[in-house]
Write a protein that holds these residues in place. Structure first.
Motif, PDB file in Angstrom:
ATOM      1  N   ALA A 180      -5.059  -4.541   0.337  1.00  9.99           N
ATOM      2  CA  ALA A 180      -3.995  -3.343   0.479  1.00  9.99           C
ATOM      3  C   ALA A 180      -2.567  -3.968   1.208  1.00  9.99           C
ATOM      4  CB  ALA A 180      -4.651  -2.440   1.654  1.00  9.99           C
ATOM      5  N   SER A 181      -1.575  -3.102   1.001  1.00  9.07           N
ATOM      6  CA  SER A 181      -0.531  -3.560   1.654  1.00  9.07           C
ATOM      7  C   SER A 181      -0.656  -3.213   3.219  1.00  9.07           C
ATOM      8  CB  SER A 181       0.779  -2.860   1.266  1.00  9.07           C
ATOM      9  OG  SER A 181       0.796  -1.727   1.422  1.00  9.07           O
ATOM     10  N   LEU A 182       0.235  -3.886   4.185  1.00  7.28           N
ATOM     11  CA  LEU A 182       0.029  -3.503   5.537  1.00  7.28           C
ATOM     12  C   LEU A 182       0.428  -2.072   5.768  1.00  7.28           C
ATOM     13  CD1 LEU A 182      -0.097  -4.300   8.558  1.00  7.28           C
ATOM     14  CD2 LEU A 182       2.125  -4.929   8.400  1.00  7.28           C
ATOM     15  N   ARG A 183       1.603  -1.595   5.025  1.00 11.85           N
ATOM     16  CA  ARG A 183       1.888  -0.291   5.286  1.00 11.85           C
ATOM     17  C   ARG A 183       0.974   0.823   4.551  1.00 11.85           C
ATOM     18  NH1 ARG A 183       7.141   2.733   2.410  1.00 11.85           N
ATOM     19  NH2 ARG A 183       6.000   4.081   1.357  1.00 11.85           N
ATOM     20  N   ASP A 184       0.531   0.638   3.620  1.00  9.24           N
ATOM     21  CA  ASP A 184      -0.606   1.648   3.023  1.00  9.24           C
ATOM     22  C   ASP A 184      -1.854   1.606   3.971  1.00  9.24           C
ATOM     23  OD1 ASP A 184       0.591   2.033   0.838  1.00  9.24           O
ATOM     24  OD2 ASP A 184      -0.628   0.954  -0.558  1.00  9.24           O
ATOM     25  N   ALA A 185      -2.211   0.480   4.626  1.00 10.17           N
ATOM     26  CA  ALA A 185      -3.358   0.530   5.544  1.00 10.17           C
ATOM     27  C   ALA A 185      -3.117   1.327   6.647  1.00 10.17           C
ATOM     28  CB  ALA A 185      -3.754  -0.829   5.902  1.00 10.17           C
ATOM     29  N   VAL A 186      -1.756   1.031   7.358  1.00 14.85           N
ATOM     30  CA  VAL A 186      -1.415   1.741   8.419  1.00 14.85           C
ATOM     31  C   VAL A 186      -1.223   3.266   8.273  1.00 14.85           C
ATOM     32  CG1 VAL A 186       0.526   1.987  10.314  1.00 14.85           C
ATOM     33  CG2 VAL A 186      -0.662  -0.515   9.741  1.00 14.85           C
ATOM     34  N   GLN A 187      -0.717   3.594   7.236  1.00 14.89           N
ATOM     35  CA  GLN A 187      -0.457   5.059   6.758  1.00 14.89           C
ATOM     36  C   GLN A 187      -1.834   5.578   6.629  1.00 14.89           C
ATOM     37  OE1 GLN A 187       2.513   5.424   4.009  1.00 14.89           O
ATOM     38  NE2 GLN A 187       4.233   4.828   5.265  1.00 14.89           N
ATOM     39  N   TRP A 188      -2.954   5.023   5.934  1.00 16.43           N
ATOM     40  CA  TRP A 188      -4.059   5.796   5.719  1.00 16.43           C
ATOM     41  C   TRP A 188      -4.635   6.055   7.146  1.00 16.43           C
ATOM     42  CZ3 TRP A 188      -5.934   1.386   2.229  1.00 16.43           C
ATOM     43  CH2 TRP A 188      -5.307   1.299   0.975  1.00 16.43           C
ATOM     44  N   ILE A 189      -4.629   5.140   7.895  1.00 11.76           N
ATOM     45  CA  ILE A 189      -5.031   5.426   9.669  1.00 11.76           C
ATOM     46  C   ILE A 189      -4.524   6.576  10.095  1.00 11.76           C
ATOM     47  CG2 ILE A 189      -5.700   4.158  11.647  1.00 11.76           C
ATOM     48  CD1 ILE A 189      -5.939   1.714   9.853  1.00 11.76           C
ATOM     49  N   THR A 190      -3.005   6.430  10.170  1.00 13.56           N
ATOM     50  CA  THR A 190      -2.290   7.264  11.101  1.00 13.56           C
ATOM     51  C   THR A 190      -2.200   8.694  10.572  1.00 13.56           C
ATOM     52  OG1 THR A 190      -0.101   6.625  10.074  1.00 13.56           O
ATOM     53  CG2 THR A 190      -0.945   5.444  12.100  1.00 13.56           C
ATOM     54  N   ARG A 191      -2.103   8.799   8.943  1.00 13.07           N
ATOM     55  CA  ARG A 191      -1.981  10.235   8.592  1.00 13.07           C
ATOM     56  C   ARG A 191      -3.302  11.055   8.678  1.00 13.07           C
ATOM     57  NH1 ARG A 191       2.087   8.711   3.338  1.00 13.07           N
ATOM     58  NH2 ARG A 191       4.013   8.336   4.661  1.00 13.07           N
ATOM     59  N   SER A 192      -4.438  10.313   8.870  1.00 11.73           N
ATOM     60  CA  SER A 192      -5.770  10.924   9.167  1.00 11.73           C
ATOM     61  C   SER A 192      -6.014  11.029  10.489  1.00 11.73           C
ATOM     62  CB  SER A 192      -6.569  10.090   8.314  1.00 11.73           C
ATOM     63  OG  SER A 192      -6.992   8.870   8.557  1.00 11.73           O
ATOM     64  N   GLY A 193      -4.917  10.825  11.492  1.00  9.55           N
ATOM     65  CA  GLY A 193      -5.023  11.088  12.639  1.00  9.55           C
ATOM     66  C   GLY A 193      -5.557  10.056  13.775  1.00  9.55           C
ATOM     67  N   GLY A 194      -5.499   8.916  13.068  1.00  7.84           N
ATOM     68  CA  GLY A 194      -6.118   7.641  13.694  1.00  7.84           C
ATOM     69  C   GLY A 194      -5.138   6.844  14.432  1.00  7.84           C
ATOM     70  N   PHE A 215       3.755  -8.282  13.584  1.00  5.46           N
ATOM     71  CA  PHE A 215       3.933  -7.309  14.634  1.00  5.46           C
ATOM     72  C   PHE A 215       5.158  -6.261  14.444  1.00  5.46           C
ATOM     73  CE2 PHE A 215       0.481  -7.892  17.761  1.00  5.46           C
ATOM     74  CZ  PHE A 215      -0.026  -9.189  17.276  1.00  5.46           C
ATOM     75  N   THR A 216       6.429  -6.792  14.096  1.00  6.87           N
ATOM     76  CA  THR A 216       7.435  -5.879  13.933  1.00  6.87           C
ATOM     77  C   THR A 216       7.218  -4.880  12.828  1.00  6.87           C
ATOM     78  OG1 THR A 216       8.564  -7.981  14.666  1.00  6.87           O
ATOM     79  CG2 THR A 216       9.899  -5.897  13.738  1.00  6.87           C
ATOM     80  N   GLU A 217       6.829  -5.434  11.558  1.00  8.39           N
ATOM     81  CA  GLU A 217       6.409  -4.388  10.628  1.00  8.39           C
ATOM     82  C   GLU A 217       5.383  -3.288  10.776  1.00  8.39           C
ATOM     83  OE1 GLU A 217       6.517  -6.234   6.580  1.00  8.39           O
ATOM     84  OE2 GLU A 217       7.755  -7.825   7.255  1.00  8.39           O
ATOM     85  N   PHE A 218       4.421  -4.159  11.449  1.00  6.59           N
ATOM     86  CA  PHE A 218       3.131  -3.314  11.689  1.00  6.59           C
ATOM     87  C   PHE A 218       3.387  -2.045  12.658  1.00  6.59           C
ATOM     88  CE2 PHE A 218      -0.417  -2.435  14.951  1.00  6.59           C
ATOM     89  CZ  PHE A 218      -1.282  -2.006  14.418  1.00  6.59           C
ATOM     90  N   LYS A 219       4.466  -2.270  13.874  1.00  2.92           N
ATOM     91  CA  LYS A 219       4.908  -1.240  14.538  1.00  2.92           C
ATOM     92  C   LYS A 219       5.671  -0.286  13.661  1.00  2.92           C
ATOM     93  CE  LYS A 219       5.976  -0.333  18.541  1.00  2.92           C
ATOM     94  NZ  LYS A 219       6.604  -0.586  20.128  1.00  2.92           N
ATOM     95  N   ALA A 220       6.651  -0.768  12.775  1.00  2.00           N
ATOM     96  CA  ALA A 220       7.621  -0.036  12.195  1.00  2.00           C
ATOM     97  C   ALA A 220       6.822   1.119  11.104  1.00  2.00           C
ATOM     98  CB  ALA A 220       8.563  -0.955  11.190  1.00  2.00           C
ATOM     99  N   HIS A 221       5.660   0.558  10.678  1.00  2.00           N
ATOM    100  CA  HIS A 221       4.758   1.501   9.727  1.00  2.00           C
ATOM    101  C   HIS A 221       4.265   2.512  10.693  1.00  2.00           C
ATOM    102  CE1 HIS A 221       6.007  -0.835   6.392  1.00  2.00           C
ATOM    103  NE2 HIS A 221       5.340  -1.718   6.629  1.00  2.00           N
ATOM    104  N   GLY A 222       4.128   2.223  12.101  1.00  2.00           N
ATOM    105  CA  GLY A 222       3.358   3.186  12.902  1.00  2.00           C
ATOM    106  C   GLY A 222       2.152   2.752  13.612  1.00  2.00           C
ATOM    107  N   GLY A 223       1.738   1.412  13.459  1.00  2.00           N
ATOM    108  CA  GLY A 223       0.940   0.698  14.235  1.00  2.00           C
ATOM    109  C   GLY A 223       1.165   0.723  15.800  1.00  2.00           C
ATOM    110  N   ARG A 224      -0.187   0.823  16.397  1.00  2.00           N
ATOM    111  CA  ARG A 224       0.084   0.993  18.072  1.00  2.00           C
ATOM    112  C   ARG A 224      -0.768   0.170  18.763  1.00  2.00           C
ATOM    113  NH1 ARG A 224      -0.003   7.396  19.474  1.00  2.00           N
ATOM    114  NH2 ARG A 224       1.076   6.542  21.166  1.00  2.00           N
ATOM    115  N   GLY A 225      -1.614  -0.519  18.092  1.00  4.39           N
ATOM    116  CA  GLY A 225      -2.489  -1.396  18.914  1.00  4.39           C
ATOM    117  C   GLY A 225      -2.927  -2.560  18.540  1.00  4.39           C
ATOM    118  N   VAL A 226      -3.381  -3.506  19.421  1.00  2.00           N
ATOM    119  CA  VAL A 226      -4.044  -4.931  18.966  1.00  2.00           C
ATOM    120  C   VAL A 226      -5.105  -5.268  19.846  1.00  2.00           C
ATOM    121  CG1 VAL A 226      -2.085  -5.863  20.929  1.00  2.00           C
ATOM    122  CG2 VAL A 226      -2.896  -7.360  18.995  1.00  2.00           C
TER     123      VAL A 226
END
Ligand code: AMP
Ligand code: MN
Ligand code: MN
Ligand code: MN
Length: 290
Positions: A180-194, A215-226
């Motif tokens: 998967a792309s980084l953007r898709d994976a982060v969005q599947w998680i965040t848009r389902s409340g995670g 790390f920069t792109e992960f944050k830009a897509h809405g990622g919040r943890g490490v």
């Protein structure tokens, strides 16, 4: 630092492990019992690219008296490298999450056939059938299952040796794969409340620039943890990624990445606490805890 924050970092949370639904050897119920026996208070089962075990895991956690967060570990391709993104606290019935994970699993069958063909060329016959004997979920055949077969045949003494000699880049059983792309994976998680978490960052062979981009792109897509404290990190690596968490304003996660009593060095819940002064991911997920 607030008193509350100091207390919450010492919770025995284990938010990363695998069952027979992906490449672990224990059932969700066996994992829950083992986690409880090791003192885990908050647990998440994070099978690779799959959430078919979530209902059983949540029920087993509650039967053991543990709190539970839904979980998965999504395979992503970033800068031609496989990166793992852990999702926590999402809605496990969300159709976009289910479809996205299904698509991510989709290429595994053909990849496994190709791995088997390559291994046959170096004299290892029947690896596909051999690996299948270890597979609990037909949609989730992984390199780990091949590794178990090669140990069984006596070709290697343990799964680490199999990865070193056969299943990693440049070795005869390695087949590159686009996940998967980084953007898709982060969005599947965040848009389902995670909440999306970069798994075991020390494991990737990135240059400093590539790691910064991740790390920069992960944050830009809405990622919040490490993941800061994981079975894959040394103590020094935990210190290093605690600094990274502060630098990028990310919450910190903790998980063993337990797969099997015979293979895993770190058992469920048997990890150092998160360094104090970091925000634990569970503080941000308080309303998602079941
Ligand atoms: P796959 O998703 O099929 O590429 O398989 C990846 C899995 O292989 C990881 O989740 C680990 O469980 C396992 N793995 C990867 N590298 C190693 C290693 N060096 N030693 C043991 N297991 C590994
Ligand atoms: Mn695995
Ligand atoms: Mn991983
Ligand atoms: Mn894992």
């Amino acid at each position: 630092m607030s008193e509350n924050r100091g207390v919450s970092t010492i919770l025995n949370a284990d938010l990363h492990c695998h069952s027979v639904v992906s490449d672990g050897t224990l059932t969700p119920e066996e994992l829950a019992a083992r986690a409880k026996g090791n003192g885990v208070e908050l647990w998440a089962l994070t099978d690779h690219d799959e959430i078919g075990g979530q209902r059983r895991a949540a029920a087993a956690a509650h039967a053991q008296g543990m709190k539970y967060l839904t979980g998965t570990e999504i395979s992503v391709t970033f800068a031609d490298t496989t990166v793992h993104i852990v999702g926590l606290g999402f809605d496990a019935d969300d159709p976009r999450m289910l479809d996205g994970l299904s698509a991510t699993r989709g290429g595994r069958g053909a990849r496994a056939m190709e791995m088997s063909e390559q291994l046959a060329k170096v004299g290892i016959e029947g690896a596909y059938e051999g690996a299948l004997k270890y597979v609990g979920n037909p949609e989730l055949i992984s390199r780990t299952h091949f590794a178990r077969f090669l140990v069984e045949t006596g070709r290697c003494k343990d799964t680490s040796e199999v990865f070193r000699r056969y299943l990693t880049e440049g070795k005869p059983g390695y087949v590159p794969h686009r996940w998967a792309s980084l953007r898709d994976a982060v969005q599947w998680i965040t848009r389902s409340g995670g909440l999306a978490v970069i798994a075991h960052p020390a494991r990737y062979k990135f240059t400093p620039n590539e790691e910064y981009a991740l790390f920069t792109e992960f944050k830009a897509h809405g990622g919040r943890g490490v993941e800061v404290v994981t079975g894959s990190h040394t103590a020094a690596e935990a210190v290093r990624y605690a600094d990274t968490a502060r630098e990028f304003g990310l919450a910190a996660s903790r998980g063993s990445d337990f797969h099997s009593p015979d293979e895993s060095h770190t058992d469920l819940g048997q990890l150092p606490h998160l360094p104090s002064g970091l925000t634990p991911v569970w503080d941000l997920l308080a309303d998602r805890i079941q």
